[in-house]
Design an enzyme around this catalytic site. Structure first.
Site, mmCIF file in Angstrom:
data_model
loop_
_atom_site.group_PDB
_atom_site.id
_atom_site.type_symbol
_atom_site.label_atom_id
_atom_site.label_comp_id
_atom_site.label_asym_id
_atom_site.label_seq_id
_atom_site.Cartn_x
_atom_site.Cartn_y
_atom_site.Cartn_z
ATOM 1 C CG ASP A 268 -2.361 0.696 0.935
ATOM 2 O OD1 ASP A 268 -3.319 0.052 0.614
ATOM 3 O OD2 ASP A 268 -2.373 2.001 0.895
ATOM 4 C CB THR B 75 -12.131 1.482 -10.127
ATOM 5 O OG1 THR B 75 -12.774 0.723 -9.482
ATOM 6 C CG2 THR B 75 -10.656 0.755 -10.496
ATOM 7 C CB THR C 80 -15.169 -3.177 -10.197
ATOM 8 O OG1 THR C 80 -15.439 -4.027 -9.148
ATOM 9 C CG2 THR C 80 -16.332 -3.136 -11.246
ATOM 10 C CE LYS D 290 -34.780 -5.807 5.821
ATOM 11 N NZ LYS D 290 -35.263 -4.613 5.959
ATOM 12 N N GLY E 261 -36.183 -0.286 1.149
ATOM 13 C CA GLY E 261 -35.675 0.607 2.099
ATOM 14 C C GLY E 261 -35.250 2.070 1.688
ATOM 15 C CB CYS F 158 -19.397 -1.455 -5.266
ATOM 16 S SG CYS F 158 -17.706 -1.743 -4.988
ATOM 17 C CE LYS G 100 -16.180 1.453 -7.476
ATOM 18 N NZ LYS G 100 -16.153 0.459 -8.496
ATOM 19 C CE LYS H 174 -22.930 -5.099 3.845
ATOM 20 N NZ LYS H 174 -22.941 -5.970 2.804
ATOM 21 N NE ARG I 151 -15.494 3.206 0.445
ATOM 22 C CZ ARG I 151 -14.775 2.485 -0.115
ATOM 23 N NH1 ARG I 151 -13.877 2.784 -0.944
ATOM 24 N NH2 ARG I 151 -14.744 1.149 0.374
HETATM 25 N N1 LIG Z 1 -15.259 -2.724 -1.101
HETATM 26 C C1 LIG Z 1 -15.961 -3.953 -1.762
HETATM 27 O O1 LIG Z 1 -16.674 -4.513 -1.015
HETATM 28 C C2 LIG Z 1 -15.632 -4.285 -3.058
HETATM 29 C C3 LIG Z 1 -14.739 -3.613 -4.113
HETATM 30 N N2 LIG Z 1 -14.564 -4.005 -5.243
HETATM 31 C C4 LIG Z 1 -13.659 -3.326 -6.354
HETATM 32 O O2 LIG Z 1 -12.387 -3.266 -5.678
HETATM 33 C C5 LIG Z 1 -11.611 -2.259 -5.847
HETATM 34 C C6 LIG Z 1 -10.938 -1.802 -4.559
HETATM 35 O O3 LIG Z 1 -11.996 -1.615 -3.725
HETATM 36 P P1 LIG Z 1 -11.668 -1.287 -2.236
HETATM 37 O O4 LIG Z 1 -11.008 -2.623 -1.511
HETATM 38 O O5 LIG Z 1 -13.063 -1.235 -1.505
HETATM 39 O O6 LIG Z 1 -10.895 0.048 -2.024
HETATM 40 P P2 LIG Z 1 -10.286 0.905 -0.782
HETATM 41 O O7 LIG Z 1 -10.454 2.094 -1.356
HETATM 42 O O8 LIG Z 1 -10.645 0.249 0.257
HETATM 43 O O9 LIG Z 1 -8.666 0.515 -1.131
HETATM 44 C C7 LIG Z 1 -7.716 0.850 -1.886
HETATM 45 C C8 LIG Z 1 -6.405 0.723 -1.355
HETATM 46 O O10 LIG Z 1 -5.259 0.805 -2.421
HETATM 47 C C9 LIG Z 1 -4.228 1.863 -1.914
HETATM 48 N N3 LIG Z 1 -3.509 2.187 -3.063
HETATM 49 C C10 LIG Z 1 -3.805 3.168 -3.877
HETATM 50 N N4 LIG Z 1 -2.821 3.163 -4.930
HETATM 51 C C11 LIG Z 1 -2.065 2.438 -4.432
HETATM 52 C C12 LIG Z 1 -0.772 1.775 -5.192
HETATM 53 N N5 LIG Z 1 -0.303 2.810 -6.291
HETATM 54 N N6 LIG Z 1 -0.181 0.869 -4.653
HETATM 55 C C13 LIG Z 1 -0.679 0.233 -3.524
HETATM 56 N N7 LIG Z 1 -1.802 0.536 -3.058
HETATM 57 C C14 LIG Z 1 -2.313 1.496 -3.404
HETATM 58 C C15 LIG Z 1 -5.003 2.899 -1.109
HETATM 59 O O11 LIG Z 1 -4.005 3.505 -0.315
HETATM 60 C C16 LIG Z 1 -6.222 1.880 -0.461
HETATM 61 O O12 LIG Z 1 -5.591 1.557 0.803
HETATM 62 C C17 LIG Z 1 -12.530 -1.494 -6.540
HETATM 63 O O13 LIG Z 1 -12.552 -1.429 -7.916
HETATM 64 C C18 LIG Z 1 -14.059 -1.812 -6.243
HETATM 65 O O14 LIG Z 1 -14.863 -1.419 -7.105
HETATM 66 C C19 LIG Z 1 -14.993 -5.333 -5.812
HETATM 67 C C20 LIG Z 1 -15.904 -6.145 -4.976
HETATM 68 C C21 LIG Z 1 -16.028 -5.655 -3.463
HETATM 69 O O1 LIG Z 2 -18.613 -4.917 -5.922
HETATM 70 C C1 LIG Z 2 -18.976 -4.726 -4.649
HETATM 71 O O2 LIG Z 2 -18.105 -3.802 -3.845
HETATM 72 C C2 LIG Z 2 -19.736 -5.407 -3.937
HETATM 73 O O3 LIG Z 2 -21.164 -4.800 -3.931
HETATM 74 C C3 LIG Z 2 -22.122 -5.522 -3.293
HETATM 75 O O4 LIG Z 2 -21.788 -5.348 -1.774
HETATM 76 P P1 LIG Z 2 -21.803 -4.417 -0.569
HETATM 77 O O5 LIG Z 2 -21.634 -3.191 -1.188
HETATM 78 O O6 LIG Z 2 -20.706 -4.711 0.205
HETATM 79 O O7 LIG Z 2 -23.247 -4.639 0.177
HETATM 80 P P2 LIG Z 2 -24.640 -5.116 -0.321
HETATM 81 O O8 LIG Z 2 -24.879 -6.163 0.856
HETATM 82 O O9 LIG Z 2 -24.776 -5.578 -1.596
HETATM 83 O O10 LIG Z 2 -25.419 -3.847 -0.275
HETATM 84 C C4 LIG Z 2 -25.384 -2.721 -0.974
HETATM 85 C C5 LIG Z 2 -26.308 -1.753 -0.407
HETATM 86 O O11 LIG Z 2 -27.854 -2.245 -0.931
HETATM 87 C C6 LIG Z 2 -28.632 -2.038 0.177
HETATM 88 N N1 LIG Z 2 -29.550 -3.186 0.035
HETATM 89 C C7 LIG Z 2 -29.026 -4.605 -0.129
HETATM 90 C C8 LIG Z 2 -30.236 -5.666 -0.136
HETATM 91 C C9 LIG Z 2 -31.368 -5.485 -0.133
HETATM 92 O O12 LIG Z 2 -32.338 -6.367 -0.274
HETATM 93 N N2 LIG Z 2 -31.972 -4.046 0.116
HETATM 94 C C10 LIG Z 2 -31.126 -2.901 0.136
HETATM 95 O O13 LIG Z 2 -31.655 -1.884 0.282
HETATM 96 C C11 LIG Z 2 -27.897 -2.232 1.485
HETATM 97 O O14 LIG Z 2 -28.539 -1.516 2.566
HETATM 98 C C12 LIG Z 2 -26.638 -1.520 0.997
HETATM 99 O O15 LIG Z 2 -26.844 -0.091 1.191
HETATM 100 C C13 LIG Z 2 -22.522 -6.727 -3.501
HETATM 101 O O16 LIG Z 2 -23.322 -7.516 -2.887
HETATM 102 C C14 LIG Z 2 -20.909 -7.644 -3.793
HETATM 103 O O17 LIG Z 2 -21.277 -8.845 -4.377
HETATM 104 C C15 LIG Z 2 -19.703 -7.129 -4.757
HETATM 105 O O18 LIG Z 2 -18.707 -7.690 -4.749
#
Ligand SMILES: NC(=O)C1=CN([C@@H]2O[C@H](COP(=O)(O)OP(=O)(O)OC[C@H]3O[C@@H](n4cnc5c(N)ncnc54)[C@H](O)[C@@H]3O)[C@@H](O)[C@H]2O)C=CC1
Ligand SMILES: O=C(O)[C@H]1O[C@H](OP(=O)(O)OP(=O)(O)OC[C@H]2O[C@@H](n3ccc(=O)[nH]c3=O)[C@H](O)[C@@H]2O)[C@H](O)[C@@H](O)[C@@H]1O
EC number: 1.1.1.22
Length: 431
Positions: A31, A87, A122, A252, A254, A261, A264, A321, A328
């Site tokens: 990081d 992203t 993503t 659900k 709400g 995610c 965006k 949630k 975010r």
């Molecule tokens: N948050 C989630 O639940 C999910 C996120 N994603 C995708 O995964 C990607 C990452 O998301 P998050 O983990 O939530 O991001 P995040 O914002 O929590 O973490 C990103 C990290 O990358 C670091 N970083 C930035 N530039 C860097 C570099 N040059 N070298 C090393 N580290 C660096 C930052 O300091 C930060 O700690 C996004 O594209 C998101 O859409 C996909 C599925 C689930």
């Molecule tokens: O790309 C991602 O970041 C992730 O986005 C979501 O995961 P997340 O955002 O962590 O949470 P969710 O449980 O999907 O909830 C997202 C939002 O939808 C709302 N939600 C969810 C379910 C529902 O029935 N109704 C509802 O309003 C939640 O309150 C919350 O605000 C997807 O569920 C993951 O599969 C995916 O990897």
């Protein structure tokens, strides 16, 4: 096999820790944030995620995982480098790939042996191909490099569980070499692998998230109609859920979806389609419904109260949630802004999200980790997140502690009958 991971956010850190947990013994998480790296080395997780800290400590102590800001030493001899940096959304809705490009540049200048670069972030369709071209063009040493797509599907709050028990692992590859490397990485997880080309893998990620967002917006739309025609959205959802083709999840209604995610990823895919001369009408509708839904309760409230000026208003639940400290795109933000703009004295409660809320609202509102304190003498109360602490709260307290028991529940936490019996003025979604 040395695996380096760029980015230690929800995806990068959880992936790294889980790879170590299933037996990979040379995982290095990189990081740019030195404080984060120091924190992780001391066994602490920079994010609130169930089971994460325990597995971090365990795998760090047995030497399977390490953390560093020194990307060069991490990347130079790695066989696999996974990119998991953010992203985020640009103003026009498109995905900002600056962080990905920065890592690509660092990889190109560091690697000294054949490397498979895996994009877990993503990214819009075509990005894997572009990044591969970019790295190859900027390579400092003459080595073989290929880029593969491996989108992530974990949810925040259950990230470790989701990773160790993933429904599927999607890999987008253009060669047998890349496919075999990734199959080797994921073999210990024993989960179904869907192998396809890179563009399809990138599309699977957007289509999955956008479909879920659409499902939520559809239910919110139906919920709003339920209110008008006198139906109950919870019974409607239950009745629908018995049909296996519909399923019981993500029905659900709400106050709208938030998080880093869905908001965006719906906008990014919509931007991408429009950019390619095609309008994704369904996704456009999902976005529009969600924007309106977020303000539905405060708009209703402002029709019922004369003015919010000087009124003590409790907001219960701030994170997007339950189970996460992440705010975010949380609906609570839009709602608190609306209330503060109209002169309300907001006191905000959340069991874990207070620190992150303070970064947004600073001195403009008050904060508490006690529901009792939040609602004491309040004239209205808004519920934004269905934390267990809120669901299990004894509702008699609203009647006894508030100046006026007026509740707007954006997550349908309580039974309408219970509230009615106690003489609490209670508004929820779609009921
Ligand atoms: N948050 C989630 O639940 C999910 C996120 N994603 C995708 O995964 C990607 C990452 O998301 P998050 O983990 O939530 O991001 P995040 O914002 O929590 O973490 C990103 C990290 O990358 C670091 N970083 C930035 N530039 C860097 C570099 N040059 N070298 C090393 N580290 C660096 C930052 O300091 C930060 O700690 C996004 O594209 C998101 O859409 C996909 C599925 C689930
Ligand atoms: O790309 C991602 O970041 C992730 O986005 C979501 O995961 P997340 O955002 O962590 O949470 P969710 O449980 O999907 O909830 C997202 C939002 O939808 C709302 N939600 C969810 C379910 C529902 O029935 N109704 C509802 O309003 C939640 O309150 C919350 O605000 C997807 O569920 C993951 O599969 C995916 O990897």
């Amino acid at each position: 096999m040395k695996i380096a991971i760029a980015g230690t956010g929800y995806v990068g850190l959880v992936t790294g820790v889980c790879l170590a947990e299933v037996g990979h013994d040379n995982v290095v998480c990189v990081d740019i944030d030195e404080n984060k790296v120091e924190l992780m080395k001391s066994g602490k997780s920079p994010i609130y995620e169930a089971d994460l800290e325990e597995l971090m400590k365990k795998n760090y102590s047995i030497g399977r995982i390490d953390y560093t800001v020194d990307y060069q030493s991490a990347y130079k001899d790695a066989e696999i480098i996974m990119i998991a940096v953010g992203t985020p959304e640009r103003k026009d809705g498109s995905a900002n790939l600056d962080y990905i490009k920065k890592v690509a540049k660092q990889i190109a200048s560091s690697i000294t042996k054949d490397t498979l670069v895996v994009i877990k972030s993503t990214v819009p369709i075509g990005t894997n191909q572009d990044i591969e071209k970019y790295i190859r063009k900027n390579l400092k040493n003459n080595v073989k490099v290929e880029v593969a797509s491996n989108p992530e599907f974990l949810s925040q709050g259950t990230a470790v569980k989701d990773t160790l028990n993933a429904s599927r692992i999607v890999i987008g590859v253009e060669s047998l070499w890349a496919q075999e490397m990734l199959e080797k990485v994921y073999k210990p997880f024993n989960q179904p692998i869907v192998a396809t080309n890179r563009n399809s893998a990138e599309m699977i990620k957007y289509a999955s998230n956008d479909f879920l967002a659409l499902k939520i917006s559809f239910m919110n739309d139906i919920a709003n109609l339920c209110e008008i025609v006198g139906a109950n959205i919870e019974d409607v959802a239950l009745g629908m859920s018995y049909d296996e083709r519909i399923g019981s999840k993500f029905l659900k209604a709400g106050i709208g979806y938030g998080g880093s995610c869905f908001p965006k990823d719906t906008k990014a895919l919509h931007w991408l389609s429009t950019h390619n001369g095609y309008e994704l009408k369904t996704i456009k509708a999902a976005i529009e419904v969600n924007e309106c839904q977020k303000l539905r309760l405060v708009r209703k409230a402002s029709r019922l109260v004369e003015s919010f000026e000087g009124m003590k208003v409790a907001v219960l639940g701030l994170t997007f949630k339950p189970g996460t400290d992440d705010l975010r795109e949380a609906p609570s933000i839009t709602n608190i802004e609306y209330l503060v703009d109209r002169g309300a004295n907001v006191i905000a409660y959340d069991p874990v999200g207070i620190e992150n809320t303070k970064k947004i609202f600073k001195e403009n509102i008050k904060y508490t980790t006690s529901i009792d304190e939040a609602i004491k003498d309040a004239e209205a109360c808004f519920i934004m997140t269905e934390w267990k602490e809120i669901i299990n709260y004894d509702v008699i307290n609203y009647k006894e502690k508030m100046k006026k028991a007026l509740i707007f529940d954006g997550r349908n936490c309580y039974k309408i009958e219970d509230m009615k019996n106690l003489g609490i003025e209670y508004y929820s979604i779609g009921r």
